[in-house]
Design a protein around this motif. Structure first.
Motif, PDB file in Angstrom:
ATOM      1  N   THR A   1     -44.735 -14.709 -37.457  1.00 38.86           N
ATOM      2  CA  THR A   1     -45.224 -15.055 -38.791  1.00 38.86           C
ATOM      3  C   THR A   1     -44.198 -14.696 -39.853  1.00 38.86           C
ATOM      4  OG1 THR A   1     -47.497 -14.691 -38.077  1.00 38.86           O
ATOM      5  CG2 THR A   1     -47.077 -14.651 -40.448  1.00 38.86           C
TER       6      THR A   1
ATOM      7  N   THR B   1     -42.221 -17.386 -42.140  1.00 41.11           N
ATOM      8  CA  THR B   1     -42.325 -17.262 -43.598  1.00 41.11           C
ATOM      9  C   THR B   1     -40.947 -17.224 -44.230  1.00 41.11           C
ATOM     10  OG1 THR B   1     -44.400 -16.051 -43.329  1.00 41.11           O
ATOM     11  CG2 THR B   1     -43.302 -15.901 -45.477  1.00 41.11           C
TER      12      THR B   1
ATOM     13  N   ALA C   1     -46.320 -20.326 -39.751  1.00 38.69           N
ATOM     14  CA  ALA C   1     -46.581 -18.898 -39.930  1.00 38.69           C
ATOM     15  C   ALA C   1     -48.075 -18.623 -39.844  1.00 38.69           C
ATOM     16  CB  ALA C   1     -46.030 -18.423 -41.270  1.00 38.69           C
TER      17      ALA C   1
END
Length: 1431
Positions: free
Chosen positions: A1182, A1186, A1194
Motif C-alpha cells: 500500500t 501510494t 493501494a
C-alpha cells in the motif's frame, strides 16, 4: 565668621562688686546680684545692651545668695542671707515677700517646669514648697514644709513623662487602632494633652543624702553618698539621677517606678584640688567641668567616653592661662569658657557630613577668643537671643553674636576683625590697612575712595588717602543698612530712601508708597541701586546722573513668586537690567530657588537648586543635576563689569538647620556660576566646590572669586598671581576659565569671557571669532582646560593644535570611542588628574581608570578598582604592582603580589635568584610543582644531581627523572619510572636510549608506550618483526597502515594482513583488488560491510556478483541497491524469493532525479509493490503504491490486509470516488449491525462516492434485517423510505431497471404501511384490524415485504384472545401448510400456543419436533458454511 559685641552694664553707683548673674530663659533680661560696702546687697535688672531697669532695683542690708527666674513669666525669685525670699516682677518692679518661713541663709531656689511650684531651702535644712498661679503670683502660704536638719545644697524637679501626641493618636484611630480609639473615649481615662508638669523633685544635703518629695509633698530618703553633694542632674534618656560630690565623685542611679534608686555606675572625676569647680550638664548627657586648670574636661555619659579641650596659643591665648568657668548654649551648640586673663574661649560644635553630632571631641572647634577686662569668674548664656553674660568680678558685660561684616567693591575689600576693627585691602595698589572705629560696626560698605561703617545708630565715613584713613564725616542715623555710590550715601527709613552726603546732609528722598512698603535692602552695582522692601517690592534706580532716577517701576514679587514670606537679599547686575533675589518662605525657611527679574521683559524666572534645574521656558541645558540638586542658595553676586556673569554660593539642604557660621564653615558648599541673558536664559558656566579653609564668598570680579578667610589660612594660601601684602582676611581664587591668566589684560579677559559664553550656548563660530587674534599658548591651554569642563572635544582639538601639543592630540585621537574617555585623556595630558579620575568613573571605564591609577602611582586605588570593578585585569594589576614593589626594593610584599597574579612560579625565582638561601626557603615553603621543577633544573645546572632528582620527583617531572637517570647510566631505574608512570615523554626518551644501545625489543616497547608508533613500525620493518608490525600498524595512523600494508604486499606473505591494513587505511579499492587476487573471501565480507552508496559502482557490482556466486543473496541485494541497480536487485528478490523489508524498499525508492526519471521511479515503486503483494506484505505494498501515485491498487492492497481502521483513514485522506465505494463495500461485509461507527462510515462513503444506487441497496438490506431479525417494521419502513429516496436520486444507466426497482420498493412500502396500520388499529378496533390483516393475506408477493408468518401470527393471537380457539387453530394449520419448514414459535407467542393446546387438547409436539429439526438443520448449515469459508 562671627564677632561678639560687648555691652557693659550701666550699673548704678551703689552696686560695686557683682557676685551673681542670671538670665531669663526667653526674655533678654539679666539679673545681677552685687554687694556694696555702704548699702549692703543689691539686685538689678539689665536689658540686652546693658540698659539699667530703674524700676526693678532691690536693695537689702543683707547679701543676696540665690537668683532664680521663673521659667515663663518675668518673675525673679531672690534669696537672702537672713532667710528672706522675694519675688521681683519685671518691668513693673513689683515685689512680693514670701511669708517668713526661713531663719537661715537661703541656699536653694527652684521652679517647677511650668512655674506653678517654687521650692525654697535654707542653711538649717528647712524646705518649703509654694504654689503660684498662671501669672506667677503667690497663692497663700507654703503647701509643704520639711526639716532635714542639714544644710540643703541642690534641688531638681523630675520631668513628667511626655504626653500623648494627639495628631498621631488621631491618625492611628482613623487607621483602625482600637487602643488609640479608646483613648479618645469618654469612658476611659482622660487624655493627657501636651507636656505635663512634673511636681516630684529631689533635694540633697551636705551630709550626702538625697531625699525625694512626691506630688503630694511626702518626703522619703532616696540614697546616700560620701561627702557633701555639689550637683544633682537628671538624665532623661536613661531615667537616671547623677550625683556629684565636693570631691568630684560622680555616681549614677537608676530610679524605679516606686521611688527606689539603684546605683548604676560610680567614677572619680579628674580635677585640680583646692580650686573652685564649675560644672555644666547638657541635655544630651554631656558633663563639662572647669576646675581651675588650663583645660576643661568633658564626660559623655551616654557613650562612656571622656576627653579634654585645651586652649590654643596660636589663636591668641597665653601660656599658663587658667579656665575659671564654663557655660553651654544649646541653641548655638557653643561651649564658652572664661579665663584668668580676661578672655572668653568658645568651642563650636562643627558637624561633619555623614557624622554623628556627638561622636568625638574632634567636632569641637576652638574659635578666636573675645577679650574683656579682668578675671572672668562667671559666664551665663540666656534668653531666646542666646546672649552671654560675663562676670569679671568688677563689672558684667553682655555679649551678643554678630556675623562679621564684609564688603568688596572696585578692588577694595573690607572685613570685620573685631567689633570695632576692620581689615582693608586695596588690590590695585597692594596696600593693607587696619581701621579702628569708635563704634560697634554692624555694617560696612567700601568704594575705591571710601570706607563707610555704621552701628545702627551712627554712620561714619572714612576716606582712603594713600596709606592712611581719614574721617570725613560722622552723623547719627538709625538705618540698619547703608549703600554708597561715589560721594552719595543711601540710608533707609520708613517709606523712603535718603540720599546723603558723607556728612549726613540729605540731598534727595526716594519715596515709596504705603503699598510698596518700607525699604529694608539696598545694593549698588556700577551705577545702579536696587531697593527691596518689607512688602516684597523691588525698585531699581539709575545713579548715573546727579540725582537718582527710577530705572523701573516698583515690582511686586508677591504676584510672581508663590509662598513668598520676605526678601532675604537683592542684587542687580552691572547694566541694571537683571535683578537676582533670595527670599524666605512664609514658614520662615530659606527658599531653594534664586529668582531673576528681567526689567526690560518684566518677567521673573528662577533656578531651583533643589532639583538642580532652571524654570521651564529657559534654555534646558544639560545641567549637572547630581551636583546641583538638593541644595539651597545662601549668597549671590553679579560681576561688577560683566552683566551676564552671576555666581551663587549654595549649601546642602541638610545643613540648613545649622547656624550661619556653621554653614559658612561647611566644607561641602558649592559655587555655581551662570550666564544670564534674555536670549538664552540661564546657562551653567561652572560648578566650583568652595576651597577648604575659606569661609564665605565675598564677591565675583573677573578673573577672581573673593572669599573671607580666617587669618591662619594665609600660610597655606596658594595663588598663581603674586600679590604683595595679601590681606589677612580675604583670599581669592581664579575662575576656571582664567587659571593661568590671572594677570591678563582686559582685551584677553573679555575675549575669554565671550569664548566661554559662546561655547556654553554652542555657537562655535562666534566662540572662535572671539579668540582668533589671541596668540598666547597659555590662553589656548586654558581654553583646552575649559574644554575638559564643557566636554567639547572639537574645540579641544583646535586648542591643542594652537598649542602645538602633538602628543596630546594623538593621545586624544587614540583614547577610545567613549567621549568621556577622550575627555579624560585630554585632562591627563593637561595635568587635570582629578577631572580625569571623575570622567573615567562617570563613563564606567574602570579598565582605563585602573591604568590611570597605575600610571600616576596610586597603587592602592588601582588595586581597589581592579578588585571591585575591573576583575578582568586584576591579575595584571597585581603583577604590575609586584614589579613596582620589586623596583622599589620591597621584595617581601612583591612576592605576595606575584603570588596573587599567579606569576610567582617564574617571577619569584627570577627575583630571588641572587639570594639562593631565600629562594630555597621559598621553594620548600610553596610546595609547587612548577617551582620544584625550576629549582631542580637550577640544581642540575649546578651538577647537584641527587638533590635535583629529589626535586624532580617532588615536581613529578618523569621525563627529567628518566633523562637524569639515563645520564647517570641507571637505565634500569629509568625503565621502572617509565613503566610505572606511563609518561609518554619519559617513555620516548627511554626508547631513544634503548635504540641507541641496539636493544630493539625494549625500544619498540617504549616507543609503543610513548605512542610513537611510526618509530616502532620503523624498527619492526628494519628488524623483521612482522607479528608486532601488524598490531602497531593498527594502532597508528592511516599513513603508517598504508606503509605496513605495502611492506606485507611487497614481501608476499601475510596477504590477509595487507588486505586488512589497506581496508583500515581507507583504500578500499586496493583492499578489494588484493582480496579478489588472493581469493580472501572472509576479508572480502568484512570489506563489503563498509561499502555504501558513496563507493565505486563498478566495485559494488563486482562485489555483488561475488556474493551471488556464493549464494549470499541478501548481501548482493544490498550492494546492488548501493550501486543503484534497483531493477537487478528487485529481480534477484523475485527469483530467490527474498523478503523485501521496509528498509530495503525505502532504500530502493529513495533516488535522486538524476538517477531515474519520474516515470521510471513510479514504475519501480509499482514493481516493488507488486512484489510485496505476492509476498503478502500488504501494508508495505500500500505504501509503495501510494508513493507511485496508484491509489486504487493501494486501496486493493489495503483491503486484502483487512485493516479496517487504515482502510477508513486511507479512503478519507484520498477522497476518491472509487476508493470511497471500495471502502464502503468492504465495510458492508463486516458486522455493521453491532458497530454504529461502521454503519455511519458506510453511509458516508457511499454518499461521498455518489453511489446512491448502492446506498439504496444497503438501506433495503437494512430494512430486511430489521424485519427478519427484530420484526421491527417501523425501522424497516424508514430504511425503505431512505432507499427509495436514494434510488430516485441515482442516475442509473438503465432507467427501465431503475423504475422497476422503484416500483418494487413502493409496493413493499405500501404493504408494510398496511400491516403497521392494522397493528396500530387493533387496540381501538380489533375487528377492523383483523379485516385489514386478512385482506393483506390476499395480496400476492406479500412475503417479500411482510412475512406471512407475522400476518398469520397476528390473527392467531387475536382469536386466542377472543376465545375462538377453533378459528385460531385453523389459521395455525393454514400457516403450517404455507410454511411447513418454519418454526411456528417464531411467529406465535408461547402463551397463545399453550392456551390453544389446553382449550382444544391438541398436542403441539410436531411443532416441537419440527423446531428441533429446524435447529439441527440450521446448525448443519452453519457448519457447512464454516467449512466452505475455511476452504
Amino acid at each position: 565668621m562671627a564677632v561678639y559685641f560687648d555691652h557693659r552694664i550701666e550699673a548704678p553707683e551703689c552696686s560695686e562688686v557683682p557676685s551673681q548673674v542670671a538670665w531669663h530663659s526667653t526674655l533678654p533680661v539679666l539679673a545681677v546680684a552685687s554687694s556694696s560696702s555702704t548699702s549692703g546687697g543689691n539686685v538689678d535688672l539689665y536689658l540686652q545692651q546693658g540698659e539699667f531697669v530703674e524700676s526693678c532695683h532691690v536693695n537689702r542690708p543683707n547679701q543676696p545668695t540665690v537668683l532664680r527666674w521663673h521659667p515663663i513669666k518675668p518673675v525673679l525669685a531672690l534669696g537672702w542671707e537672713n532667710g528672706e525670699v522675694l519675688l521681683l516682677t519685671h518691668p513693673s518692679g513689683d515685689q512680693t515677700v514670701l511669708p517668713n518661713t526661713h531663719n537661715a541663709s537661703i541656699t536653694l531656689l527652684e521652679w517647677s517646669s511650668s512655674g506653678s511650684r517654687l521650692v525654697t531651702g535654707d542653711q538649717m535644712g528647712v524646705l518649703a514648697v509654694w504654689k503660684l498661679d498662671a501669672r506667677g503670683r503667690l497663692q497663700g502660704n507654703h503647701l509643704v514644709k520639711h526639716e532635714y536638719n542639714k544644710p540643703l545644697t541642690c534641688c531638681i524637679f523630675r520631668p513628667a513623662p511626655p504626653g500623648d501626641d494627639v495628631a498621631k493618636l488621631a491618625r492611628a484611630s482613623v487607621s483602625g487602632d482600637e487602643s488609640a480609639l479608646d483613648k479618645f473615649s469618654w469612658k476611659g481615662a482622660p487624655l493627657k494633652m501636651g507636656p505635663q508638669e512634673g511636681l516630684m523633685f529631689y533635694v540633697s544635703t551636705t551630709d550626702g543624702k538625697v531625699y525625694s518629695v512626691d506630688e503630694r509633698g511626702k518626703t522619703s530618703a532616696l540614697l546616700s553618698v560620701e561627702g557633701s553633694i555639689l550637683k544633682l542632674f537628671y538624665h532623661e534618656k536613661r531615667e537616671a539621677l547623677a550625683v556629684i560630690t565636693e570631691t568630684l565623685m560622680l555616681s549614677q542611679y537608676t530610679l524605679g517606678p516606686e521611688g527606689g534608686a539603684q546605683e548604676l555606675m560610680k567614677v572619680k572625676l579628674s580635677s585640680k584640688s583646692g580650686q573652685n569647680t564649675d560644672i555644666v550638664w547638657t541635655e544630651n548627657g554631656l558633663l563639662i567641668t572647669a576646675t581651675g586648670e588650663q583645660v576643661i574636661r568633658l564626660w559623655d555619659l551616654e557613650r562612656d567616653d571622656n576627653y579634654v579641650l585645651s586652649l590654643d596659643e596660636t589663636l591668641g591665648f597665653e601660656r599658663g592661662e587658667i579656665i575659671n568657668c564654663v557655660s553651654y548654649c544649646a541653641g548655638k551648640e557653643i561651649l564658652a569658657a572664661g579665663t584668668s586673663h580676661g578672655r572668653i574661649a568658645m568651642w563650636r560644635m562643627v558637624v561633619q557630613p555623614g557624622s554623628n553630632r556627638n561622636d568625638t571631641k574632634g567636632q569641637w572647634k576652638l574659635q578666636t577668643p573675645t577679650e574683656i577686662e579682668g578675671n572672668v569668674i562667671q559666664l551665663r548664656w540666656g534668653s531666646s537671643l542666646n546672649l552671654l553674660a560675663a562676670n569679671s568680678s568688677s563689672t558684667v558685660l553682655i555679649l551678643c553674636e554678630h556675623v562679621m561684616s564684609a564688603h568688596f567693591s572696585q578692588q577694595v575689600a573690607a572685613v570685620q576683625v573685631t567689633p570695632s576693627q576692620l581689615s582693608i585691602a586695596q588690590y590695585n595698589t597692594g596696600m593693607h590697612l587696619t581701621l579702628q572705629s569708635d563704634i560697634h560696626i554692624k555694617g560696612v560698605c567700601v568704594t575705591k575712595d571710601s570706607v563707610t561703617v555704621w552701628s545702627g545708630k551712627q554712620v561714619t565715613v572714612y576716606e582712603l588717602a594713600g596709606t592712611a584713613l581719614r574721617n570725613t564725616g560722622s552723623f547719627p542715623c538709625d538705618s540698619h543698612v547703608v549703600a554708597v555710590h561715589d560721594e552719595n550715601l543711601y540710608t533707609v527709613e520708613p517709606n523712603r530712601v535718603q540720599v546723603r552726603t558723607p556728612q549726613g546732609t540729605v540731598k534727595q528722598l526716594l519715596t515709596f508708597s504705603k503699598t510698596e512698603g518700607n525699604p529694608v535692602l539696598l545694593s549698588v552695582c556700577q551705577a545702579y541701586l536696587v531697593v527691596g522692601t518689607d512688602t516684597a517690592h523691588i525698585k531699581v534706580f539709575d545713579l548715573t546722573r546727579r540725582d537718582a532716577k527710577a530705572h523701573c517701576n516698583a515690582k511686586n514679587l508677591a504676584d510672581q513668586i508663590a509662598n513668598l514670606g520676605a526678601l532675604r537679599s537683592v542684587k542687580c547686575n552691572a547694566s541694571g537690567n537683571q535683578v537676582s533675589i533670595l527670599i524666605s518662605q512664609v514658614n520662615g525657611r530659606p527658599d531653594h530657588k534664586v529668582y531673576f527679574y528681567d526689567l526690560e521683559m518684566d518677567t521673573v524666572t528662577h533656578f531651583d537648586f533643589f532639583t538642580g534645574r532652571p524654570s521651564s521656558g529657559l534654555s534646558q541645558q544639560q545641567f549637572q543635576v547630581t551636583e546641583l540638586s538638593g541644595r539651597c542658595p545662601i549668597s549671590h553676586f553679579w560681576d561688577e563689569s560683566e552683566p551676564r556673569l552671576f555666581v551663587c554660593e549654595t549649601e546642602p539642604i541638610s545643613s540648613e538647620s545649622l547656624s550661619a557660621k556653621n554653614a559658612i564653615n561647611a566644607v561641602n558648599n558649592m559655587l555655581v556660576t551662570l550666564f544670564c541673558t534674555q536670549e538664552h536664559g540661564l546657562l551653567l558656566q561652572d560648578c566650583y566646590p568652595k576651597p577648604a579653609g575659606l569661609q564665605a564668598l565675598l564677591a565675583l570680579d573677573v578673573p577672581f572669586y573673593y572669599f573671607t578667610s580666617p587669618p591662619q589660612t594665609q600660610a597655606s594660601r596658594r595663588s598663581s598671581a603674586p600679590v604683595p601684602h595679601l590681606p589677612h582676611m580675604v583670599s581669592r581664587r581664579a575662575l576656571r576659565d582664567f587659571v593661568g591668566l590671572e594677570n591678563c589684560e582686559k582685551a584677553t579677559r573679555d575675549a575669554m569671557l565671550n569664548f566661554s559664553f559662546y561655547l556654553t550656548i554652542g555657537d562655535m563660530d562666534e566662540a572662535f571669532k572671539s579668540i582668533k587674534l589671541i596668540k598666547s599658548k597659555a590662553v589656548w591651554e586654558n581654553m583646552a582646560r575649559m574644554c575638559v569642563k564643557t566636554r567639547r572635544l572639537d574645540v579641544a582639538q583646535v586648542c591643542l593644535g594652537n598649542m602645538g601639543n602633538a602628543r596630546a592630540a594623538r593621545a586624544l585621537k587614540e583614547a577610545g570611542p567613549e567621549p568621556e574617555a577622550q575627555v579624560a585623556m585630554l585632562a591627563i595630558q593637561l595635568g587635570m588628574l582629578e577631572d580625569a579620575e571623575k570622567l573615567y568613573k562617570g563613563c564606567r571605564r574602570y579598565d582605563l581608570l585602573n591604568k590611570f591609577y597605575q600610571s600616576s602611582g596610586q597603587w592602592q586605588k588601582a588595586l581597589e578598582t581592579a578588585e571591585n570593578h575591573d576583575r578582568i585585569h586584576l591579575r595584571t594589576t597585581y603583577y604590575n604592582y609586584a614589579r613596582y614593589l620589586e623596583a622599589m626594593g620591597d621584595k617581601s610584599l612583591a612576592l605576595t603580589y606575584y603570588e596573587n597574579s599567579d606569576t610567582h612560579r617564574f617571577e619569584v625565582p627570577r627575583m630571588l635568584q641572587d639570594d639562593a638561601l631565600s629562594l630555597e626557603i621559598y621553594v620548600n615553603k610553596m610546595k609547587d610543582k612548577n617551582i620544584y621543577k625550576w629549582w631542580a633544573q637550577y640544581l642540575e645546572s649546578q651538577s647537584d644531581m641527587e638533590t635535583a632528582l629529589r626535586f624532580y620527583e617532588y615536581a613529578q617531572d618523569y621525563l627529567s627523572l628518566v633523562r637524569v637517570h639515563c645520564y647517570n647510566g641507571n637505565i634500569q631505574k629509568a625503565s621502572e619510572i617509565a613503566n610505572n608512570t606511563g609518561d609518554r615523554a619519559a617513555s620516548y626518551h627511554l626508547a631513544r636510549q634503548y635504540e641507541g644501545h641496539d636493544n630493539i625489543k625494549q625500544a619498540v616497547h617504549f616507543y609503543t608506550r610513548a605512542q610513537a608508533y611510526n618509530n616502532a613500525i620503523r624498527l619492526c620493518k628494519e628488524n623483521g618483526l612482522d607479528d608486532q608490525l601488524m598490531n602497531l600498524a593498527l594502532l597508528s595512523n592511516p599513513e603508517d597502515m598504508m606503509e605496513a600494508a605495502c611492506y606485507y604486499e611487497e614481501k608476499g606473505t601475510h596477504m590477509d594482513r595487507a588486505v586488512v591494513l589497506y581496508h583500515k587505511a581507507g583504500h578500499v579499492s586496493k583492499a578489494l583488488e588484493l582480496a579478489f587476487a588472493t581469493q580472501q573471501f572472509s576479508a572480502l565480507q568484512l570489506i563489503a560491510e563498509d561499502l555504501n552508496e558513496n563507493s565505486d559502482p563498478s566495485l559494488l557490482a563486482r562485489c555483488s556478483d561475488f556474493f551471488i556466486k556464493h549464494t549470499q543473496y541478501e548481501k548482493a541485494v544490498e550492494l546492488l541497491v548501493a550501486a543503484k541497480k534497483y531493477s537487478q536487485a528487485l529481480q534477484l528478490c523475485l527469483e530467490q524469493n527474498l523478503t523485501i523489508t521496509e528498509e530495503l524498499a525505502d532504500s530502493m525508492a529513495i533516488t535522486d532525479s538524476k538517477d531515474l526519471s519520474e516515470d521510471a521511479r513510479k514504475d519501480l515503486l509499482e514493481r516493488i509493490a507488486d512484489c510485496c503483494m505476492r509476498q503478502g506484505n500488504y501494508h508495505l505494498a500500500t505504501k509503495k503504491y501510494t508513493q507511485a501515485g496508484n491509489k486504487l491498487k493501494a486501496m486493493r492492497a489495503l483491503l486484502k490486509s483487512g485493516d479496517t481502521e487504515k482502510i477508513i483513514f486511507f479512503a478519507s485522506v484520498c477522497r476518491q470516488k472509487e476508493l470511497f465505494i471500495m471502502a464502503a463495500n468492504y465495510l458492508q461485509s463486516l458486522d455493521w449491525r453491532q458497530n454504529p461507527e461502521i454503519l455511519k462510515n458506510i453511509i458516508g462513503f457511499y454518499t461521498k462516492g455518489r453511489a446512491l444506487d448502492l446506498l439504496g441497496g444497503f438501506y433495503e438490506a437494512c430494512a430486511q434485517v430489521e424485519i427478519d431479525e427484530y420484526q421491527n417494521y417501523e425501522k424497516a419502513l424508514n430504511a425503505l423510505t431512505e432507499a427509495y429516496k436514494c434510488l430516485s436520486k441515482a442516475k442509473d444507466r438503465s432507467s427501465g431497471q431503475q423504475e422497476v426497482r422503484l416500483a418494487d420498493l413502493q409496493h413493499k412500502t405500501t404493504l408494510i404501511k398496511r400491516f403497521l396500520q392494522a397493528r396500530r388499529l387493533y387496540a381501538e378496533e380489533p375487528g377492523e384490524a383483523v379485516r385489514l390483516c386478512e385482506a393483506l393475506l390476499e395480496e400476492p408477493e406479500l412475503d417479500s415485504a411482510v412475512r406471512i408468518g407475522d400476518a398469520y401470527g397476528f390473527l392467531v393471537e387475536h382469536h386466542c384472545q377472543q376465545g375462538s380457539f377453533q378459528v385460531a387453530y385453523r389459521r395455525l394449520e393454514a400457516l403450517q401448510k404455507l410454511l411447513p419448514s418454519q418454526n411456528i414459535r417464531y411467529y406465535i407467542s408461547q402463551e397463545s400456543l399453550e392456551a390453544l393446546q389446553k382449550a382444544l387438547g391438541v398436542h403441539m409436539g410436531q411443532g416441537d419436533r419440527r423446531d428441533s429439526e429446524r435447529e439441527e438443520d440450521e446448525v448443519e448449515e452453519d457448519l457447512s458454511l464454516g467449512s466452505h469459508q475455511g476452504n
